[in-house]
Design an enzyme around this catalytic site. Structure first.
Site, PDB file in Angstrom:
ATOM      1  N   CYS A 167     -14.590 -58.475 -52.683  1.00 16.71           N
ATOM      2  CA  CYS A 167     -15.874 -57.841 -52.375  1.00 16.71           C
ATOM      3  C   CYS A 167     -16.983 -58.901 -52.294  1.00 16.71           C
ATOM      4  O   CYS A 167     -17.346 -59.489 -53.309  1.00 16.71           O
ATOM      5  CB  CYS A 167     -16.185 -56.826 -53.473  1.00 16.71           C
ATOM      6  SG  CYS A 167     -17.884 -56.240 -53.502  1.00 16.71           S
ATOM      7  N   CYS A 197     -19.875 -58.411 -54.768  1.00 16.05           N
ATOM      8  CA  CYS A 197     -19.524 -58.776 -56.149  1.00 16.05           C
ATOM      9  C   CYS A 197     -19.666 -60.281 -56.352  1.00 16.05           C
ATOM     10  O   CYS A 197     -20.186 -60.738 -57.379  1.00 16.05           O
ATOM     11  CB  CYS A 197     -18.089 -58.356 -56.476  1.00 16.05           C
ATOM     12  SG  CYS A 197     -17.814 -56.579 -56.482  1.00 16.05           S
TER      13      CYS A 197
END
Length: 135
Positions: A48, A51
């Site tokens: 991600c 993230c």
């Protein structure tokens, strides 16, 4: 002051959560949950991108907070696991996750989140500061 990071997966989350977050008497520690994508085996990065951007900003803010912090890092799984609408943390009413990263400030006395930052908010330093001021 210290930042205690504890890592959990869907399989072992409940045990960590109960141990760290169930007790209202926490000695004044700030309690946070950070839901993240799993790390790729070939690197230290998650699948991600949000993230990967948010993590260092969050850790920097927590280190400079001047309070003891417990941070439960909950890894949601690989991308197909996370995309499942029946993912346990998507359907759990305590968390109701819609995306990762999600940072929750936990109120143990109420058994609920005091505040949250989701997706593209979780990497914004001012928003992290505002969330931490709720404690």
């Amino acid at each position: 002051m210290t930042v205690e990071k504890v890592d959990a997966t869907v399989a072992d989350f409940d045990g960590h959560f109960e141990k760290l977050f169930a007790a209202a008497d926490d000695g004044g520690k700030v309690k946070l949950l950070l839901f993240l994508a799993d790390r790729e085996p070939s690197s230290s990065l998650t699948w991600c991108p949000d993230c990967n951007v948010a993590e260092p900003v969050i850790y920097e803010k927590l280190e400079s907070l001047g309070k003891d912090v417990v941070l439960l890092r909950a890894f949601v799984g690989d991308k197909p696991t996370w995309r499942d609408p029946a993912h346990p943390w998507r359907v759990d009413p305590r968390f109701g996750l819609k995306g990762v990263p999600t940072l929750l400030l936990w109120d143990a006395s109420k058994g609920a989140a005091k505040g949250r930052l989701e997706d593209d908010e979780a990497n914004v330093a001012d928003k992290i500061d505002a969330l931490l001021r709720l404690d």
